[in-house]
Write a protein that holds these residues in place. Sequence first.
Motif, PDB file in Angstrom:
ATOM      1  N   CYS A   1       2.547 -11.932  -2.340  1.00 26.52           N
ATOM      2  CA  CYS A   1       2.751 -10.867  -1.342  1.00 26.52           C
ATOM      3  C   CYS A   1       1.416 -10.277  -0.896  1.00 26.52           C
ATOM      4  O   CYS A   1       0.547  -9.987  -1.716  1.00 26.52           O
ATOM      5  N   LEU A   2       1.275 -10.090   0.408  1.00 31.64           N
ATOM      6  CA  LEU A   2       0.111  -9.427   1.006  1.00 31.64           C
ATOM      7  C   LEU A   2       0.588  -8.202   1.766  1.00 31.64           C
ATOM      8  O   LEU A   2       1.550  -8.273   2.539  1.00 31.64           O
ATOM      9  N   ILE A   3      -0.095  -7.078   1.577  1.00 35.26           N
ATOM     10  CA  ILE A   3       0.132  -5.905   2.417  1.00 35.26           C
ATOM     11  C   ILE A   3      -1.190  -5.420   2.990  1.00 35.26           C
ATOM     12  O   ILE A   3      -2.212  -5.401   2.305  1.00 35.26           O
ATOM     13  N   ARG A   4      -1.165  -5.100   4.282  1.00 31.52           N
ATOM     14  CA  ARG A   4      -2.235  -4.346   4.926  1.00 31.52           C
ATOM     15  C   ARG A   4      -1.594  -3.062   5.428  1.00 31.52           C
ATOM     16  O   ARG A   4      -0.670  -3.100   6.236  1.00 31.52           O
ATOM     17  N   SER A   5      -2.046  -1.922   4.916  1.00 36.28           N
ATOM     18  CA  SER A   5      -1.427  -0.632   5.218  1.00 36.28           C
ATOM     19  C   SER A   5      -2.491   0.323   5.732  1.00 36.28           C
ATOM     20  O   SER A   5      -3.445   0.640   5.013  1.00 36.28           O
ATOM     21  N   GLY A   6      -2.338   0.777   6.989  1.00 30.16           N
ATOM     22  CA  GLY A   6      -3.431   1.463   7.650  1.00 30.16           C
ATOM     23  C   GLY A   6      -3.152   2.878   8.107  1.00 30.16           C
ATOM     24  O   GLY A   6      -2.002   3.300   8.281  1.00 30.16           O
ATOM     25  N   GLN A   7      -4.256   3.591   8.297  1.00 28.97           N
ATOM     26  CA  GLN A   7      -4.248   4.969   8.772  1.00 28.97           C
ATOM     27  C   GLN A   7      -5.235   5.106   9.931  1.00 28.97           C
ATOM     28  O   GLN A   7      -6.337   4.560   9.867  1.00 28.97           O
ATOM     29  N   ASP A   8      -4.865   5.848  10.969  1.00 25.76           N
ATOM     30  CA  ASP A   8      -5.727   6.092  12.127  1.00 25.76           C
ATOM     31  C   ASP A   8      -5.682   7.586  12.414  1.00 25.76           C
ATOM     32  O   ASP A   8      -4.653   8.114  12.831  1.00 25.76           O
ATOM     33  N   TRP A   9      -6.794   8.282  12.157  1.00 31.18           N
ATOM     34  CA  TRP A   9      -6.839   9.725  12.390  1.00 31.18           C
ATOM     35  C   TRP A   9      -7.731  10.077  13.590  1.00 31.18           C
ATOM     36  O   TRP A   9      -8.130  11.214  13.776  1.00 31.18           O
TER      37      TRP A   9
END
Length: 346
Positions: free
Chosen positions: A206-214
């Motif tokens: 399993c691969l996850i890319r989890s992002g935030q943009d402020w």
Amino acid sequence: MESAIPAHLETTRTRHKRVPDDYQPPYPSFVARYKPAVSRVVMAYFGVQSRGTAPVAAMEALADIAGRFAAEDGPSHWDRAHYVDQAGYETIVSVGYWDDLARFDAWFEPAREAWTGQQRERIGTFIEALRPSVERHETLFSSPDRPEGVAVVAEGMSGEVQEHAYWGGMRDRIPLSQVDPMSPGGLPELIRDGGRLRVKAHDNLCLIRSGQDWSDTEASERKLYLDDVEPVLREGMDFLRDDGIAIGCYANRYMRVLSAEGSMSEKSYGQSWWKSLAALERWAESHPTHVKIFGAAMKYLSTLGPSAKLRLYHEVTVAAADEQFFEYLNCHAKTGMLAAVETVVA
């Protein structure tokens, strides 16, 4: 309200969703929609690592991969991010995304030889790539108007979807979950090829890319995110980086996205490799580090309500064994999937 699973990938369920058919999520979220003709996507991470300030060889390698990305059959979208790993190595990762496997295959081999086929002074290079069928992949966005990562190569975004805002929603958005538990099979193995080290992982990695943009936040919201949420997020990311193996996280990187000019942007993402979707789910649902992240995020969002400008997203893939490629040259032993290796094959 739409299903996160597109109509052409719906099938008779033998495994049930975690929520009833009349479930109504408490806030809107959206998923990427690929053209129905797209059967696979590709995400290929090209990393370069060095001690201290990046040497000339690292800069040359980064310029080379950027040039290759811009060439014929290169990715439809790519981005670049920076982090310092658990061994103190500066690492810059350029990630390319394709929605056409034939184009990627035509492009990949020369790029691979240029990246991990030649020794460079004072740097290590690696490739971590997946080519999953769309049945093994899902995305989720808090806003439909600014795609990130693989969603940039999609045709567009869905309307509001049902399968989110509950534990198990991530699994329910993956089309294969309708009929398959996606359990892991086998153990990672190391294969030596001259100076190159390849990792042969296992089924249902399993691969996850989890992002935030402020970048859209204004003064008070920005302070709230940077003072109250980001430090808790970083603590959880550091735990996965340093101690994740024990709970099924082979490797984790918490990265800052770089602008086209190479400066730090106001975007970040965590990217991690997991033994299974189930291991990722267990961490998300019950581990103290993620419980703190979830609590901080909920407090933040409940304080701001609909006026919140923070944008959140993720992409998750559960890849078959033949959809994976991991290769490392001159990298330290805990780089990426090298940290997962238990069996050495000469």
